[in-house]
Design a protein around this motif. Sequence first.
Motif, short mmCIF file in Angstrom:
data_model
loop_
_atom_site.label_atom_id
_atom_site.label_comp_id
_atom_site.label_asym_id
_atom_site.label_seq_id
_atom_site.Cartn_x
_atom_site.Cartn_y
_atom_site.Cartn_z
N SER A 47 0.84 -1.21 0.00
CA SER A 47 0.00 0.00 0.00
C SER A 47 0.86 1.25 0.00
O SER A 47 0.57 2.23 -0.69
CB SER A 47 -0.92 0.02 1.22
N TRP A 48 1.93 1.23 0.80
CA TRP A 48 2.83 2.39 0.85
C TRP A 48 3.48 2.62 -0.52
O TRP A 48 3.57 3.76 -0.98
CB TRP A 48 3.89 2.18 1.91
N ARG A 49 3.90 1.57 -1.18
CA ARG A 49 4.49 1.70 -2.52
C ARG A 49 3.46 2.24 -3.52
O ARG A 49 3.79 3.06 -4.37
CB ARG A 49 5.03 0.37 -3.01
N ALA A 50 2.22 1.80 -3.40
CA ALA A 50 1.17 2.29 -4.30
C ALA A 50 0.89 3.77 -4.07
O ALA A 50 0.73 4.53 -5.03
CB ALA A 50 -0.10 1.47 -4.10
N VAL A 51 0.87 4.19 -2.83
CA VAL A 51 0.65 5.61 -2.52
C VAL A 51 1.79 6.46 -3.07
O VAL A 51 1.55 7.52 -3.67
CB VAL A 51 0.50 5.81 -0.99
N LYS A 52 3.04 5.99 -2.91
CA LYS A 52 4.17 6.74 -3.46
C LYS A 52 4.07 6.84 -4.98
O LYS A 52 4.38 7.89 -5.55
CB LYS A 52 5.49 6.08 -3.06
N ARG A 53 3.65 5.76 -5.63
CA ARG A 53 3.51 5.76 -7.09
C ARG A 53 2.44 6.75 -7.54
O ARG A 53 2.62 7.51 -8.48
CB ARG A 53 3.18 4.35 -7.56
N GLY A 61 5.52 14.93 -13.31
CA GLY A 61 6.22 13.72 -12.87
C GLY A 61 6.81 12.97 -14.05
O GLY A 61 6.81 13.42 -15.19
N GLY A 62 7.28 11.78 -13.77
CA GLY A 62 7.87 10.95 -14.81
C GLY A 62 6.81 10.26 -15.64
O GLY A 62 5.62 10.50 -15.52
#
Length: 68
Positions: A47-53, A61-62
């Motif tokens: 979930s943390w990785r998804a929020v950062k993405r 952004g990129g």
Amino acid sequence: MTRVLIFLVLLYRVTLGRLLGGHCRYEPSCSQYAIDAVNKYGPLSGSWRAVKRICRCHPWGGHGHDPA
């Protein structure tokens, strides 16, 4: 917990995702990235990785290929 998070992402896809047009700057899409991250890293870290993405997904952004 993992199934609940994946269900919420899928629910987003069929409701709000359709209304917003489904234009993601990255490949795979942010919703697919979230599902992959939760499956690979578990509910908290995924979930943390998804929020950062999602926070990186803005006009300045990129873009391009960004695998989980």
